[in-house]
Scaffold this motif. Structure first.
Motif, PDB file in Angstrom:
ATOM      1  N   THR A   1       1.135  -1.485   0.104  1.00  0.00           N
ATOM      2  CA  THR A   1       0.206  -0.052  -0.208  1.00  0.00           C
ATOM      3  C   THR A   1       1.070   1.064   0.038  1.00  0.00           C
ATOM      4  OG1 THR A   1      -1.475  -1.301   1.388  1.00  0.00           O
ATOM      5  CG2 THR A   1      -2.136   1.088   1.575  1.00  0.00           C
ATOM      6  N   TRP A   2       1.490   1.326   0.567  1.00  0.00           N
ATOM      7  CA  TRP A   2       2.732   2.222   0.898  1.00  0.00           C
ATOM      8  C   TRP A   2       3.639   2.387  -0.655  1.00  0.00           C
ATOM      9  CZ3 TRP A   2       8.542   1.390   1.368  1.00  0.00           C
ATOM     10  CH2 TRP A   2       9.287   2.692   1.353  1.00  0.00           C
ATOM     11  N   ALA A   3       4.000   1.483  -1.203  1.00  0.00           N
ATOM     12  CA  ALA A   3       4.726   2.052  -2.701  1.00  0.00           C
ATOM     13  C   ALA A   3       4.029   1.531  -2.915  1.00  0.00           C
ATOM     14  CB  ALA A   3       5.238   0.544  -2.465  1.00  0.00           C
ATOM     15  N   ALA A   4       2.688   1.440  -3.315  1.00  0.00           N
ATOM     16  CA  ALA A   4       2.006   1.742  -4.287  1.00  0.00           C
ATOM     17  C   ALA A   4       1.232   3.938  -4.225  1.00  0.00           C
ATOM     18  CB  ALA A   4       0.483   1.316  -4.228  1.00  0.00           C
ATOM     19  N   GLY A   5       1.308   3.746  -3.264  1.00  0.00           N
ATOM     20  CA  GLY A   5       0.760   5.777  -3.136  1.00  0.00           C
ATOM     21  C   GLY A   5       2.074   6.308  -3.092  1.00  0.00           C
ATOM     22  N   VAL A   6       2.963   5.592  -2.793  1.00  0.00           N
ATOM     23  CA  VAL A   6       4.386   6.577  -3.847  1.00  0.00           C
ATOM     24  C   VAL A   6       4.802   6.940  -4.583  1.00  0.00           C
ATOM     25  CG1 VAL A   6       7.055   6.935  -3.299  1.00  0.00           C
ATOM     26  CG2 VAL A   6       5.751   6.019  -1.102  1.00  0.00           C
ATOM     27  N   LEU A   7       4.229   5.297  -5.898  1.00  0.00           N
ATOM     28  CA  LEU A   7       3.901   5.411  -7.333  1.00  0.00           C
ATOM     29  C   LEU A   7       3.237   6.418  -7.417  1.00  0.00           C
ATOM     30  CD1 LEU A   7       4.607   1.904  -7.925  1.00  0.00           C
ATOM     31  CD2 LEU A   7       5.914   3.677  -8.806  1.00  0.00           C
ATOM     32  N   GLU A   8       1.459   6.638  -6.676  1.00  0.00           N
ATOM     33  CA  GLU A   8       1.578   7.942  -7.361  1.00  0.00           C
ATOM     34  C   GLU A   8       1.314   8.950  -6.804  1.00  0.00           C
ATOM     35  OE1 GLU A   8      -3.944   7.872  -6.122  1.00  0.00           O
ATOM     36  OE2 GLU A   8      -3.078   6.884  -5.157  1.00  0.00           O
ATOM     37  N   ALA A   9       1.860   9.060  -5.888  1.00  0.00           N
ATOM     38  CA  ALA A   9       1.937  10.526  -6.020  1.00  0.00           C
ATOM     39  C   ALA A   9       3.553  11.248  -6.757  1.00  0.00           C
ATOM     40  CB  ALA A   9       2.387  10.734  -4.583  1.00  0.00           C
ATOM     41  N   PHE A  10       4.644   9.973  -7.745  1.00  0.00           N
ATOM     42  CA  PHE A  10       5.132  10.651  -8.520  1.00  0.00           C
ATOM     43  C   PHE A  10       4.028  10.781  -9.233  1.00  0.00           C
ATOM     44  CE2 PHE A  10       8.414  10.296 -11.726  1.00  0.00           C
ATOM     45  CZ  PHE A  10       9.496  10.468 -11.463  1.00  0.00           C
ATOM     46  N   ASP A  11       3.015  10.065 -10.114  1.00  0.00           N
ATOM     47  CA  ASP A  11       2.754  10.672 -10.583  1.00  0.00           C
ATOM     48  C   ASP A  11       1.637  11.604 -11.200  1.00  0.00           C
ATOM     49  OD1 ASP A  11       3.388   8.674 -12.974  1.00  0.00           O
ATOM     50  OD2 ASP A  11       1.413   7.519 -12.816  1.00  0.00           O
ATOM     51  N   SER A  12       1.421  12.740 -10.364  1.00  0.00           N
ATOM     52  CA  SER A  12       1.255  13.616 -10.217  1.00  0.00           C
ATOM     53  C   SER A  12       1.504  14.935 -10.770  1.00  0.00           C
ATOM     54  CB  SER A  12       0.755  14.242  -8.096  1.00  0.00           C
ATOM     55  OG  SER A  12       1.665  14.696  -7.897  1.00  0.00           O
ATOM     56  N   PHE A  13       3.091  14.861 -11.705  1.00  0.00           N
ATOM     57  CA  PHE A  13       4.179  15.828 -11.798  1.00  0.00           C
ATOM     58  C   PHE A  13       5.551  15.285 -12.275  1.00  0.00           C
ATOM     59  CE2 PHE A  13       7.599  18.420 -11.602  1.00  0.00           C
ATOM     60  CZ  PHE A  13       7.218  19.114 -12.395  1.00  0.00           C
ATOM     61  N   GLN A  14       5.768  15.707 -13.698  1.00  0.00           N
ATOM     62  CA  GLN A  14       6.525  15.189 -14.668  1.00  0.00           C
ATOM     63  C   GLN A  14       6.756  16.081 -15.230  1.00  0.00           C
ATOM     64  OE1 GLN A  14       7.691  11.724 -15.048  1.00  0.00           O
ATOM     65  NE2 GLN A  14       9.061  13.475 -15.970  1.00  0.00           N
ATOM     66  N   LEU A  15       7.941  16.457 -15.134  1.00  0.00           N
ATOM     67  CA  LEU A  15       8.751  17.448 -16.112  1.00  0.00           C
ATOM     68  C   LEU A  15       8.744  16.963 -17.225  1.00  0.00           C
ATOM     69  CD1 LEU A  15      10.455  20.499 -16.284  1.00  0.00           C
ATOM     70  CD2 LEU A  15      12.662  18.690 -15.599  1.00  0.00           C
ATOM     71  N   LEU A  16       9.418  17.801 -18.345  1.00  0.00           N
ATOM     72  CA  LEU A  16       9.140  17.191 -19.542  1.00  0.00           C
ATOM     73  C   LEU A  16       9.965  17.890 -20.990  1.00  0.00           C
ATOM     74  CD1 LEU A  16       5.742  15.884 -21.354  1.00  0.00           C
ATOM     75  CD2 LEU A  16       7.612  14.373 -20.147  1.00  0.00           C
ATOM     76  N   CYS A  17      11.080  17.370 -21.455  1.00  0.00           N
ATOM     77  CA  CYS A  17      12.211  18.138 -21.976  1.00  0.00           C
ATOM     78  C   CYS A  17      12.265  18.026 -23.599  1.00  0.00           C
ATOM     79  CB  CYS A  17      13.614  17.807 -21.868  1.00  0.00           C
ATOM     80  SG  CYS A  17      13.576  18.448 -20.015  1.00  0.00           S
ATOM     81  N   ALA A  18      12.434  19.098 -24.112  1.00  0.00           N
ATOM     82  CA  ALA A  18      12.386  18.605 -25.962  1.00  0.00           C
ATOM     83  C   ALA A  18      13.112  17.848 -26.322  1.00  0.00           C
ATOM     84  CB  ALA A  18      12.326  20.360 -26.573  1.00  0.00           C
ATOM     85  N   VAL A  19      14.401  18.314 -25.130  1.00  0.00           N
ATOM     86  CA  VAL A  19      15.409  17.335 -26.548  1.00  0.00           C
ATOM     87  C   VAL A  19      16.265  16.791 -24.717  1.00  0.00           C
ATOM     88  CG1 VAL A  19      16.521  19.592 -27.393  1.00  0.00           C
ATOM     89  CG2 VAL A  19      17.059  19.351 -25.398  1.00  0.00           C
ATOM     90  N   ARG A  20      17.700  16.058 -25.760  1.00  0.00           N
ATOM     91  CA  ARG A  20      18.327  14.904 -23.919  1.00  0.00           C
ATOM     92  C   ARG A  20      19.720  16.085 -24.028  1.00  0.00           C
ATOM     93  NH1 ARG A  20      16.567  10.175 -23.707  1.00  0.00           N
ATOM     94  NH2 ARG A  20      19.343  10.089 -22.436  1.00  0.00           N
ATOM     95  N   ARG A  21      20.341  16.450 -24.743  1.00  0.00           N
ATOM     96  CA  ARG A  21      21.927  17.027 -24.157  1.00  0.00           C
ATOM     97  C   ARG A  21      21.278  18.467 -23.571  1.00  0.00           C
ATOM     98  NH1 ARG A  21      22.654  13.210 -28.409  1.00  0.00           N
ATOM     99  NH2 ARG A  21      23.844  11.674 -27.786  1.00  0.00           N
ATOM    100  N   GLY A  22      22.638  19.127 -23.063  1.00  0.00           N
ATOM    101  CA  GLY A  22      22.324  20.570 -22.901  1.00  0.00           C
ATOM    102  C   GLY A  22      21.573  20.520 -21.743  1.00  0.00           C
ATOM    103  N   PRO A  23      22.282  22.161 -21.090  1.00  0.00           N
ATOM    104  CA  PRO A  23      21.349  22.536 -19.510  1.00  0.00           C
ATOM    105  C   PRO A  23      19.977  22.237 -19.677  1.00  0.00           C
ATOM    106  CG  PRO A  23      22.632  24.157 -21.206  1.00  0.00           C
ATOM    107  CD  PRO A  23      22.783  23.158 -21.403  1.00  0.00           C
ATOM    108  N   TRP A  24      19.369  22.518 -20.252  1.00  0.00           N
ATOM    109  CA  TRP A  24      18.009  22.431 -20.901  1.00  0.00           C
ATOM    110  C   TRP A  24      16.794  20.923 -20.797  1.00  0.00           C
ATOM    111  CZ3 TRP A  24      17.000  25.743 -17.200  1.00  0.00           C
ATOM    112  CH2 TRP A  24      18.156  26.660 -17.170  1.00  0.00           C
TER     113      TRP A  24
END
Length: 698
Positions: free
Chosen positions: A496-519
Motif C-alpha cells: 500500500t505504501w509503495a503504491a501510494g508513493v508511485l501514485e504521488a510521483f505520477d502527480s507531476f512530470q517534467l518534460l524536455c524537448a531535447v536530451r542534451r544540454g543544460p535544458w
C-alpha cells in the motif's frame, strides 16, 4: 562584355567531390566528424562503393543521405525537396557552425539539376526502379523518391494490405441502428449544446469494414468508443454461437497499462448482457508481445506463415507505430480479421521511420465522406451531418470512408486553459497561444526564467504552483507514510505504501524537448536530484538511492518490464536472519504490474540494466502517459525537434495543470509555427493500389 555575360549564364561547375568517389567519401568523413552525419550513413556509402566500384559519387552521396533521412524519421529521400533545401538533409547545428570549413550540401549540390540526379540514379547498378521487381538492388527510385530497399518493401506492403482491406465490406448486424441507440442512448451535450455523436458514428463505420481509423485528442472518448464497438461486434457473434477472438494492443508497456486500467471500468458499465461483457477482454499487451519478439532479431514469431489467432485487433496509441512495425503487424494479421487503429493524429510521430497515423488521417478533419457513406451514416446513426461542416467526398477517397475524427473533448472544454492552448498550438496560431497564458486560467502556468540559476525553477519543480504539485510531494509522502520498521515483511502495508508513493510521483512530470544540454534530460536529471538532496528529501543525488525514479528504456521480457515503465527505488524489509531480530532493509525498485491488477513487483537494482533516472523525460518518451501536472521546458536555442506536434504532445500529457518553462523568449512562438513533415509515399501507394500486387516483406 557578351562573353562575360555568357559565362555568368553558365551553370556552376560540379564540385570535385562529385567527380571523384574518394573525395566524396573524405567529405562524408568530415561530416561525421562534425556530427552532421551518422557513421552508419557513411558506412552505407562505402558499402555501396564496394558493391559497385564504378559508382557515381552522386549515387554514393544519395545512399548516405537516404540513410540519414531514415534516422530522422523519413521513409525516403525526396530529391526535389532536398534540392530546394539541401542543408536540411543533414543534422546541422540549429544556428550554424561557423567554425567548420567542411563543404555544405547546398554548395555540393549547387550544380545538380533534378533531371540529372534522377538520371544518375536510374543508370546505377545500385538502384532499381520502383516498378522493377526483378532487381534486388540496395536502393529503389520511385519518381522523385529514393528508398532503401527494405523500407520500399515495407511501404509497398503496408499500402497493399490496407488497400485490400479498404475494399472489404463486412456484414453488419441487421439491428445495427437499434444496437447503436442502446449503446449511445443520450446525445452528447457540451457547454449546453447538443453535439453530433461522433463516437456512435465511429462505431457504425468500423462495423462495416475490416479496417478503420478512430482519431481524436485527449478526452474525446477513444476508449469509450472502442469498448462499445467491441460490444457491438461481439453481441451478434455470441448470439450466433461463434464469439469473436478479440485482442487489444499498444506500442509500449505504459500505453498498454493505461488502456488496461481504463477499459476495465468501461466494460462493467456497458448496457449489454453479462455474457457479452465476459467476452470483451480488458488486458492489453504490447505489439512486440503480441507478435512474439525474437531476441536479437527484427523478425517475429507471427507472420503470414503463422498468423495471429484472432478476429478483431484494436491498437491504441497508433501514432507511435512506425512503418516497419505496421508492415509486420499487417503481415501477421489474418485476412478475415478486423483492424481498428486508435490514436491522436496530432501527436508526435513514431521515434522510428514513418508518420503512419498522421499520413492515414491526413483528411480526417475534413471528413470527405461521399454521398453514399454520408447517407448510410445518417440512416443507421440517426445523426444529421449537414451542419457538421464536413468537406464533400468525390468517391476517390476510400480511406476517408473508414475514418472518423472524434471532435468533442470532455476533459478539455471551453473553460479549460489546457484545451484552449492545445487547440491554438495545433492550429499553429502562435499569437493566440501566447494570449491564452494571459487569460487567467487556473490550470495554466507560464514561467520565464531570468537565467540558468533562476531560483523560480527550483520552486516550480519541487513545490509546483497553486494546487499543482511538484517533486517534493512524492518524497514527503514516501517519508510520512512509511510503515513502522517492525512491520512484518509480509504485511500488505508495504504494498500500500509503495503504491501510494508511485501514485504521488505520477502527480507531476517534467518534460524536455531535447536530451542534451543544460535544458535537456541529461542536464536536468542530476540537477533536480541535487535540489531534492539539498532539501533533505533524498539521501544522495547519484547512483542508487531511496526515492530514485527510473524509466525502463528497453523491453526486458525476462523481468516483464516494458519500454516506458516507471519505477521508484524504495527501502523494503527482508526476512530477519535470526528469530526476533529486526528485519534488514534492502533497496528494491517498485514497478506496477502491466496486467491491470493494481499490484506491484519489487526488483533488485542490480537486475536492471536498461533504466535511467526520470525526474525529466523527453516528450517522445512521455507518449502514452498522463500526469496530473506536467511542465514542459524549452531549450534556449532553436532545434529541429521543436515543432507544434512536440508542444501539443507535451501539453496534452497534463490531466489538470500545465506549466510552460521558457529559457529564452521567442522559442515557443517559433516552435508553434513549425510542423513535422515526414517524407513517405504511403498515400501515393494507397491511391495506386489497384495496380499493386501483394508483396512480401523483404
Amino acid at each position: 562584355m557578351s562573353e562575360q555575360l555568357s559565362l555568368l549564364d553558365q551553370p556552376p561547375a560540379p564540385m570535385p567531390e562529385l567527380q571523384n568517389a574518394a573525395s566524396l567519401l573524405a567529405l562524408l568523413d568530415a561530416w561525421v566528424e562534425h556530427g552532421w552525419l551518422r557513421a552508419l550513413d557513411r558506412a552505407l556509402a562505402g558499402f555501396c562503393l564496394e558493391l559497385d566500384g564504378n559508382s557515381s559519387p552522386l549515387v554514393l552521396l544519395s545512399a548516405a543521405l537516404v540513410s540519414h533521412q531514415l534516422g530522422h524519421g523519413h521513409v525516403c529521400l525526396d530529391l526535389a525537396v532536398t534540392l530546394a533545401s539541401p542543408d536540411f538533409a543533414l543534422s546541422l547545428p540549429p544556428e550554424g557552425d561557423e567554425g567548420s570549413r567542411a563543404r555544405l550540401p547546398s554548395e555540393l549540390l549547387a550544380s545538380v539539376e533534378l533531371a540529372d540526379w534522377r538520371a544518375a540514379l536510374a543508370g546505377s547498378a545500385l538502384v532499381a526502379s520502383g516498378g522493377d521487381d526483378g532487381i534486388e538492388a540496395p536502393l529503389v527510385l520511385h519518381g522523385e523518391r529514393l528508398y532503401l530497399r527494405r523500407y520500399w518493401n515495407y511501404e509497398r506492403a503496408v499500402a497493399t494490405a490496407i488497400g485490400m482491406r479498404l475494399d472489404d465490406i463486412q456484414t453488419v448486424p441487421v439491428d445495427l441502428s437499434q444496437a447503436l441507440q442502446r449503446l449511445f442512448p443520450a446525445p452528447p451535450v457540451i457547454d449546453g449544446q447538443r453535439q453530433i455523436d461522433w463516437q456512435k458514428l465511429a462505431c457504425a463505420l468500423a462495423a462495416r469494414g475490416s479496417f478503420s481509423l478512430i482519431t481524436g485528442g485527449p478526452g474525446t472518448g477513444k476508449t469509450t468508443t472502442v469498448v462499445r464497438l467491441l460490444a457491438l461486434l461481439q453481441e451478434p457473434a455470441l448470439t450466433a454461437g461463434q464469439p469473436l477472438r478479440i485482442r487489444l494492443a499498444a506500442p509500449t508497456g505504459k500505453a498498454a497499462a493505461r488502456l488496461t486500467e481504463s477499459i476495465g471500468g468501461q466494460v462493467a458499465s456497458l448496457p449489454v448482457a453479462e455474457a457479452v461483457k465476459q467476452e470483451i477482454p480488458s488486458e492489453v499487451t504490447t505489439l512486440h508481445r503480441l507478435l512474439g519478439s525474437r531476441p536479437d532479431s527484427r523478425h517475429f514469431r507471427h507472420h503470414a506463415g503463422n498468423p495471429l489467432a484472432l478476429d478483431v485487433l484494436v491498437v491504441d496509441e497508433a501514432s507511435m507505430i512506425d512503418l516497419e512495425m505496421m508492415a509486420c503487424l499487417l503481415d501477421a494479421l489474418p485476412r478475415h480479421a478486423r483492424l481498428i487503429l486508435l490514436g491522436d493524429k496530432d501527436q508526435l510521430a513514431s521515434v522510428e521511420a514513418g508518420g503512419l497515423l498522421g499520413d492515414l488521417c491526413r483528411d480526417a478533419e475534413g471528413g470527405f465522406y461521399d454521398s453514399q457513406t454520408r447517407a448510410w451514416l445518417e440512416e443507421v446513426g440517426g445523426e444529421c451531418l449537414a451542419e457538421a461542416g464536413l468537406q464533400p467526398g468525390d468517391g476517390r477517397q476510400p480511406l476517408a470512408q473508414r475514418t472518423v475524427m472524434l471532435r468533442h473533448s470532455r476533459r478539455f472544454g471551453s473553460a479549460s486553459g489546457i484545451g484552449r492552448l492545445a487547440r491554438a498550438v495545433n492550429a499553429r496560431a502562435a499569437t493566440q497561444a501566447r494570449e491564452v497564458f494571459g487569460d487567467g486560467f487556473a490550470d495554466l502556468n507560464l514561467l520565464r526564467l531570468r537565467g540558468e540559476q533562476d531560483g523560480a525553477l527550483e520552486r516550480l519543480l519541487l513545490d509546483g504552483f497553486g494546487e499543482a504539485r511538484g517533486y517534493a510531494h512524492y518524497l514527503q509522502k514516501l517519508h510520512a507514510t512509511r510503515p513502522d520498521a517492525n512491520c512484518p515483511v509480509e504485511d500488505s502495508a508495504w504494498q500500500t505504501w509503495a503504491a501510494g508513493v508511485l501514485e504521488a510521483f505520477d502527480s507531476f512530470q517534467l518534460l524536455c524537448a531535447v536530451r542534451r544540454g543544460p535544458w535537456g534530460v541529461e542536464g536536468l536529471n542530476p540537477r533536480i536530484a541535487g535540489m531534492l538532496q539539498r532539501r533533505g528529501l533524498l539521501e544522495a543525488d547519484s547512483g542508487w538511492y531511496e526515492g530514485r525514479p527510473v524509466l525502463v528504456v528497453r523491453n526486458d521480457y525476462s523481468l516483464g518490464l516494458m519500454n516506458g515503465d516507471i519505477g521508484i527505488a524504495l527501502r523494503l524489509p527482508e526476512p530477519a536472519e535470526a528469530p526476533g531480530a529486526a528485519p534488514n532493509q534492502v533497496l528494491r525498485v517498485a514497478f506496477p504490474r502491466n496486467d491491470g491488477s493494481g499490484t506491484l513487483r519489487f526488483i533488485l537494482p542490480s537486475r536492471l540494466n536498461a533504466v535511467e533516472t526520470v525526474f525529466a523525460m523527453t516528450v517522445h518518451k512521455s507518449q502514452g502517459s498522463e500526469f496530473a501536472h506536467t511542465a514542459l521546458i524549452l531549450p534556449d536555442t532553436l532545434n529541429p525537434v521543436l515543432t507544434k506536434e512536440l508542444l501539443y504532445t507535451g501539453i496534452t500529457r497534463a490531466r489538470h495543470w500545465f506549466s510552460l518553462i521558457e529559457t529564452r523568449p521567442g522559442i515557443f512562438d517559433e516552435a508553434v509555427q513549425r510542423q513535422v513533415a515526414r517524407r513517405s509515399g504511403l498515400m501515393d501507394g494507397l491511391s495506386q493500389r489497384a495496380e499493386a500486387a501483394v508483396w512480401t516483406i523483404g
